[in-house]
Design a protein around this motif. Sequence first.
Motif, short mmCIF file in Angstrom:
data_model
loop_
_atom_site.label_atom_id
_atom_site.label_comp_id
_atom_site.label_asym_id
_atom_site.label_seq_id
_atom_site.Cartn_x
_atom_site.Cartn_y
_atom_site.Cartn_z
N LEU A 38 0.71 -1.11 -0.18
CA LEU A 38 -0.04 0.00 0.10
C LEU A 38 0.76 1.66 0.40
O LEU A 38 0.59 2.21 0.61
N GLU A 60 1.96 6.55 5.03
CA GLU A 60 1.96 4.98 5.66
C GLU A 60 1.99 5.28 7.04
O GLU A 60 2.76 6.02 7.32
N CYS A 69 -5.01 -4.12 5.04
CA CYS A 69 -3.93 -3.26 5.96
C CYS A 69 -3.76 -4.03 7.25
O CYS A 69 -2.80 -3.89 8.93
N CYS A 123 -6.00 1.25 4.22
CA CYS A 123 -6.37 1.07 3.20
C CYS A 123 -7.75 1.21 2.63
O CYS A 123 -8.10 1.70 1.92
N TYR A 129 -7.96 6.47 7.09
CA TYR A 129 -9.21 7.18 5.33
C TYR A 129 -9.86 7.68 4.68
O TYR A 129 -9.69 8.57 3.97
#
Length: 317
Positions: free
Chosen positions: A102, A219, A264, A269, A289
């Motif tokens: 990702l 991330e 994830c 994600c 997200y």
Amino acid sequence: MSSLKVIVSHIAEVAEGIRHFTLVAANGGELPGFSGGSHVVVSMPAGPRTYRNAYSLLSSPSDRSNYQIAVRLQEHSRGGSRFMHEQVTVGTALDITWPVNLFAIARLGRKHILVAGGIGITPFMSQAHELLRSGANFELHYGIRSPRHAGFVDELRALLGDRLHCYDQSQGQVIDSQALLARQPLGTHVYVCGPAGMVDAVVGSAKRLGWPDAHVHYEQFLAPPVGEPFSIRLKQSGLVVDVAAEESMLEAMEAASVEVPHLCRGGACGRCELEVLSTDGVIEHHDHYLSEDEKRAGNKILPCVSRAKCSFIELNL
């Protein structure tokens, strides 16, 4: 999600509170290929509970003889990082997922700026190998609390030379993300992984400087927070699932044999996104997200890290 059987072949303490685990295939063969920035989810059976945490792969993607991960012992661990530090020894068998990426390198980027803080260095280890192999133009900027917290610095210095820039917070050194990004050529991509404050600073600097959103990558796997117990009502099946204080909604549904798509498990994600039909309380969103408008609307939730302060929440599942 299908799993891989691996054996822990080596464990090393690489910094204060950080252990480096080498995993080999239980059948003695090669492991599946992966790309820089990939992660696996490790299953950790701890009595009646099974913890599942995502960890970035550190080793070179060109070496399929083993996978390497690093685990920091969380100060307020729900059990996963403690399990890895206290229960896992050389020879321990583990189940892991196939690698998922990702946080991939943008292949068409003219230059790549990697910004890491603390344990956030982990996804950049495999990315550095990949970037070197491709001959890409890149720099790694690594912020550490102090030398005793500086995992993998010696390895990175040997690998990257003057591409590596370290910042020792105990010596008053900090990454000036505004200045760093302001001097980059057009077509540069920035990648950041680390504490929330660092991620926010880099993303905020990029926005102020007018960087395209598509050139800013981050991330940040989140751990499910502790909260108050409540129940999930599943509209389609009629099932009621109880969620304990130290259990995520996803973990509770898995324990009740309810299948929920996920990748994830860290709020990054969006794969586990579910529709909220009703609740008698408020949703506590902890993911990064959903947009702020989606969170305010209150009709979506990521059960891997978010929960509700209520007696019940009803999902369209």
